[in-house]
Design a protein around this motif. Structure first.
Motif, PDB file in Angstrom:
ATOM      1  N   GLU A   1      14.886  -8.040  18.152  1.00 13.15           N
ATOM      2  CA  GLU A   1      14.598  -7.473  19.484  1.00 13.15           C
ATOM      3  C   GLU A   1      13.100  -7.388  19.716  1.00 13.15           C
ATOM      4  O   GLU A   1      12.634  -7.589  20.839  1.00 13.15           O
ATOM      5  CB  GLU A   1      15.164  -6.050  19.564  1.00 13.15           C
TER       6      GLU A   1
ATOM      7  N   ALA B   1      14.717 -17.242  10.247  1.00 15.66           N
ATOM      8  CA  ALA B   1      14.332 -18.601  10.631  1.00 15.66           C
ATOM      9  C   ALA B   1      12.817 -18.676  10.871  1.00 15.66           C
ATOM     10  O   ALA B   1      12.245 -19.763  10.937  1.00 15.66           O
ATOM     11  CB  ALA B   1      15.078 -19.026  11.901  1.00 15.66           C
TER      12      ALA B   1
ATOM     13  N   GLY C   1      13.714 -15.227  22.514  1.00 12.80           N
ATOM     14  CA  GLY C   1      12.312 -14.922  22.295  1.00 12.80           C
ATOM     15  C   GLY C   1      11.760 -15.288  20.932  1.00 12.80           C
ATOM     16  O   GLY C   1      10.592 -15.645  20.813  1.00 12.80           O
ATOM     17  N   GLY C   2      12.587 -15.183  19.888  1.00 11.59           N
ATOM     18  CA  GLY C   2      12.092 -15.440  18.530  1.00 11.59           C
ATOM     19  C   GLY C   2      11.450 -16.808  18.393  1.00 11.59           C
ATOM     20  O   GLY C   2      10.260 -16.912  18.089  1.00 11.59           O
ATOM     21  N   PRO C   3      12.218 -17.857  18.648  1.00 10.47           N
ATOM     22  CA  PRO C   3      11.642 -19.194  18.497  1.00 10.47           C
ATOM     23  C   PRO C   3      10.467 -19.443  19.451  1.00 10.47           C
ATOM     24  O   PRO C   3       9.466 -20.046  19.057  1.00 10.47           O
ATOM     25  CB  PRO C   3      12.804 -20.138  18.831  1.00 10.47           C
TER      26      PRO C   3
ATOM     27  N   CYS D   1      20.733 -19.333   9.304  1.00 12.35           N
ATOM     28  CA  CYS D   1      20.113 -18.007   9.521  1.00 12.35           C
ATOM     29  C   CYS D   1      20.710 -17.361  10.764  1.00 12.35           C
ATOM     30  O   CYS D   1      21.148 -16.219  10.742  1.00 12.35           O
ATOM     31  CB  CYS D   1      18.602 -18.148   9.681  1.00 12.35           C
ATOM     32  N   THR D   2      20.699 -18.095  11.865  1.00 14.77           N
ATOM     33  CA  THR D   2      21.280 -17.550  13.099  1.00 14.77           C
ATOM     34  C   THR D   2      22.809 -17.647  12.988  1.00 14.77           C
ATOM     35  O   THR D   2      23.338 -18.314  12.096  1.00 14.77           O
ATOM     36  CB  THR D   2      20.775 -18.328  14.333  1.00 14.77           C
TER      37      THR D   2
ATOM     38  N   HIS E   1      30.567  -9.344  10.026  1.00 16.28           N
ATOM     39  CA  HIS E   1      29.475 -10.251  10.384  1.00 16.28           C
ATOM     40  C   HIS E   1      28.225 -10.054   9.502  1.00 16.28           C
ATOM     41  O   HIS E   1      27.558 -11.025   9.128  1.00 16.28           O
ATOM     42  CB  HIS E   1      29.123  -9.980  11.855  1.00 16.28           C
TER      43      HIS E   1
ATOM     44  N   SER F   1      18.024  -9.496  12.164  1.00 17.48           N
ATOM     45  CA  SER F   1      18.664 -10.288  13.220  1.00 17.48           C
ATOM     46  C   SER F   1      18.365  -9.650  14.568  1.00 17.48           C
ATOM     47  O   SER F   1      17.536  -8.742  14.666  1.00 17.48           O
ATOM     48  CB  SER F   1      20.166 -10.356  12.965  1.00 17.48           C
ATOM     49  N   GLY F   2      19.082 -10.115  15.601  1.00 12.59           N
ATOM     50  CA  GLY F   2      18.865  -9.561  16.930  1.00 12.59           C
ATOM     51  C   GLY F   2      19.422  -8.149  17.046  1.00 12.59           C
ATOM     52  O   GLY F   2      18.977  -7.360  17.875  1.00 12.59           O
ATOM     53  N   GLY F   3      20.393  -7.826  16.222  1.00  7.91           N
ATOM     54  CA  GLY F   3      21.028  -6.518  16.319  1.00  7.91           C
ATOM     55  C   GLY F   3      20.744  -5.601  15.142  1.00  7.91           C
ATOM     56  O   GLY F   3      20.986  -4.407  15.225  1.00  7.91           O
TER      57      GLY F   3
ATOM     58  N   VAL G   1      16.242 -13.789  12.285  1.00  2.00           N
ATOM     59  CA  VAL G   1      14.773 -13.739  12.210  1.00  2.00           C
ATOM     60  C   VAL G   1      14.250 -14.432  10.949  1.00  2.00           C
ATOM     61  O   VAL G   1      13.074 -14.818  10.870  1.00  2.00           O
ATOM     62  CB  VAL G   1      14.267 -12.274  12.324  1.00  2.00           C
TER      63      VAL G   1
ATOM     64  N   PHE H   1      10.927  -9.424  18.620  1.00  2.00           N
ATOM     65  CA  PHE H   1      10.540 -10.781  19.022  1.00  2.00           C
ATOM     66  C   PHE H   1      10.990 -11.066  20.462  1.00  2.00           C
ATOM     67  O   PHE H   1      10.218 -11.582  21.270  1.00  2.00           O
ATOM     68  CB  PHE H   1      11.162 -11.821  18.076  1.00  2.00           C
ATOM     69  N   ASP H   2      12.228 -10.719  20.758  1.00  2.00           N
ATOM     70  CA  ASP H   2      12.771 -11.044  22.080  1.00  2.00           C
ATOM     71  C   ASP H   2      12.043 -10.286  23.188  1.00  2.00           C
ATOM     72  O   ASP H   2      11.688 -10.866  24.221  1.00  2.00           O
ATOM     73  CB  ASP H   2      14.279 -10.730  22.122  1.00  2.00           C
TER      74      ASP H   2
ATOM     75  N   HIS I   1      26.116 -12.600   7.038  1.00  2.00           N
ATOM     76  CA  HIS I   1      24.681 -12.901   6.896  1.00  2.00           C
ATOM     77  C   HIS I   1      24.244 -12.785   5.440  1.00  2.00           C
ATOM     78  O   HIS I   1      23.458 -13.583   4.951  1.00  2.00           O
ATOM     79  CB  HIS I   1      23.842 -11.961   7.770  1.00  2.00           C
TER      80      HIS I   1
HETATM   81  O1  KG4 Z   1      21.534 -13.493  13.499  1.00  2.00           O
HETATM   82  P1  KG4 Z   1      21.357 -13.800  14.941  1.00  2.00           P
HETATM   83  O2  KG4 Z   1      21.654 -15.186  15.413  1.00  2.00           O
HETATM   84  O3  KG4 Z   1      22.219 -12.846  15.820  1.00  2.00           O
HETATM   85  C1  KG4 Z   1      22.464 -11.515  15.538  1.00  2.00           C
HETATM   86  O4  KG4 Z   1      23.357 -11.247  14.689  1.00  2.00           O
HETATM   87  O5  KG4 Z   1      21.749 -10.679  16.125  1.00  2.00           O
HETATM   88  O6  KG4 Z   1      19.845 -13.400  15.301  1.00  2.00           O
HETATM   89  C2  KG4 Z   1      19.313 -13.649  16.554  1.00  2.00           C
HETATM   90  C3  KG4 Z   1      17.884 -13.141  16.580  1.00  2.00           C
HETATM   91  C4  KG4 Z   1      17.259 -13.154  17.981  1.00  2.00           C
HETATM   92  O7  KG4 Z   1      16.642 -11.913  18.217  1.00  2.00           O
HETATM   93  C5  KG4 Z   1      16.245 -14.290  17.886  1.00  2.00           C
HETATM   94  O8  KG4 Z   1      15.129 -14.114  18.740  1.00  2.00           O
HETATM   95  C6  KG4 Z   1      15.841 -14.208  16.432  1.00  2.00           C
HETATM   96  O9  KG4 Z   1      17.047 -13.956  15.748  1.00  2.00           O
HETATM   97  N1  KG4 Z   1      15.225 -15.455  15.971  1.00  2.00           N
HETATM   98  C7  KG4 Z   1      13.938 -15.558  15.569  1.00  2.00           C
HETATM   99  C8  KG4 Z   1      13.716 -16.923  15.299  1.00  2.00           C
HETATM  100  N2  KG4 Z   1      14.883 -17.602  15.514  1.00  2.00           N
HETATM  101  C9  KG4 Z   1      15.798 -16.677  15.923  1.00  2.00           C
HETATM  102  N3  KG4 Z   1      12.967 -14.626  15.455  1.00  2.00           N
HETATM  103  C10 KG4 Z   1      11.761 -15.036  15.031  1.00  2.00           C
HETATM  104  N4  KG4 Z   1      11.464 -16.324  14.766  1.00  2.00           N
HETATM  105  C11 KG4 Z   1      12.385 -17.292  14.868  1.00  2.00           C
HETATM  106  N5  KG4 Z   1      12.076 -18.562  14.581  1.00  2.00           N
END
Ligand code: KG4
Ligand code: ZN
Length: 363
Positions: A171, A275, A186-188, A302-303, A116, A143-145, A273, A173-174, A120
């Motif tokens: 995290e 994004a 939380g990010g968006p 991105c996500t 994964h 990313s989130g992780g 992130v 952000f979340d 990315h």
């Molecule tokens: O890459 P992803 O979809 O999943 C993982 O592999 O973790 O990333 C998800 C993360 C979440 O923590 C979400 O809050 C963050 O990306 N995220 C953002 C934004 N869009 C998504 N963080 C900040 N600003 C954003 N616009």
């Protein structure tokens, strides 16, 4: 056609692309993408304020056959199938892999396991040649992780520069959003509030300034929770703006230090992130000041998504075209590629990209 599947967390994503057997064809994946489908589970997890692994796995079980039917009109055209086998939530990975194995075995086509995180990284190539990064690529994967900064000297050679000691940037952000009473994800939601706020009204510590090999976000979160208690709700936008800025700054400092030290040809910002508009703007400005080409993954990739999985799979196919072009699935033979490969592929919930045995090996 190549079918790619991503189910490592809460998105069920499928992508159908035309296979190109030539070397380095991964750089042409964008023009070969036929169609993508994605089922987001945001609504389901929203009420819990985060991803519930068991529910996510159940949703993947439900979504996969439906999305497959929707995307694949003619099964006989499928010549390979790629699937994320790690890192990620074990139950979710297992559902994706089991589904992919079933399709591969019934159609007698090869199964390609994909990391994964490599997905990315390779998503940076989902753009035109001029926009693509050039090696060596200093990559910030947020990313989130995961939060990691590494140099990709080639598609197979990643050297880690810095990673997080505690929370990932996503995290931060979340969890920040939760403290501000904002909805999941939380990010968006936090960045939307930050756009409405003014900078400079609150001060946050910028962590790990002296250590070029670590990020840390847990202190920021603690600082935010103290400020939330003392702040009127009407000032939350300003609070969000300063909090976001502190995350951006702590990422920026390490990137600039790494640019000075490693002198990469280009810089890639990628992961969920990436994004974030403020992060994109600040990094672009500061990195270009150092004469380095700034590249960011297109926002829609991105996500988590399956197009990025197909870029990695396409890279593997380009490395060993004969293996895939003349793939023979021999039933009941322990030595046949089909039986052997498919049975031996397992999920790897923890699967680093920095060990010496590079993941592009088919095991
Ligand atoms: O890459 P992803 O979809 O999943 C993982 O592999 O973790 O990333 C998800 C993360 C979440 O923590 C979400 O809050 C963050 O990306 N995220 C953002 C934004 N869009 C998504 N963080 C900040 N600003 C954003 N616009
Ligand atoms: Zn991801």
């Amino acid at each position: 056609m190549l079918l790619s599947i991503e189910t490592s967390c809460d998105e069920t994503a499928l992508c159908l692309s035309k296979i190109d057997y030539s070397a380095n064809s991964y750089k042409k994946t964008l023009e070969n993408i036929n169609e993508e489908v994605i089922a987001s589970q945001i609504k389901l997890h929203k009420i819990y304020g985060g991803v519930v692994p068991e529910l996510a796995a159940r949703e993947h079980t439900k979504n996969l056959p439906l999305l497959f039917e929707q995307l694949v009109k003619d099964k006989s055209k499928l010549k390979a199938i790629a699937v994320t086998t790690g890192p990620g939530l074990k139950g979710c990975l297992l559902i994706g892999l089991s589904f992919a194995k079933a399709v591969a075995q019934s159609l007698k086509i090869p199964l390609i396991p994909v990391n994964h995180l490599e997905g990315h990284f390779f998503s940076g190539f989902l753009q035109t040649k001029e926009e693509q990064p050039e090696y060596p690529i200093l990559t910030l994967l947020v990313s989130g992780g995961h939060t990691m900064l590494f140099v990709a000297k080639s598609p197979q050679d990643f050297e880690l520069i810095a990673k997080t000691r505690d929370d990932a940037a996503g995290e931060a952000f979340d969890k920040g959003a939760t403290l501000l009473g904002l909805p999941y994800p939380g990010g968006p939601s936090l960045s939307k509030r930050a756009e409405l706020g003014q900078l400079g009204k609150f001060e946050f510590p910028v962590s790990m300034q002296k250590d070029d090999s670590s990020f840390s976000f847990s202190g920021l979160k603690t600082a935010l929770s103290r400020k939330v208690e003392k702040t009127d709700k009407q000032d939350y936008n300003d609070l969000a703006a300063s909090y976001q800025e502190a995350i951006v700054k702590s990422l920026l400092i390490k990137c600039i230090a790494a640019i000075k030290k490693n002198k990469p040809k280009s810089f890639l910002l990628t992961g969920g992130v990436a994004a974030n508009q403020r992060l994109r703007d600040v990094l672009k400005e500061k990195i270009e000041e150092h004469g380095v080409k700034f590249v960011v993954t297109p926002r829609k990739w991105c996500t988590d998504n399956a197009a990025m999985i197909s870029v990695v799979a396409q890279y593997k196919i380009g490395l060993e075209p004969q293996r895939y072009e003349s793939f023979k699935y021999l039933d009941n033979s322990a030595n046949s590629i089909g039986v052997d490969v498919e049975n031996s592929i397992t999920v790897k919930p923890r699967w680093p990209i920095f060990n010496s045995a590079f993941n592009l090996a088919l095991d």
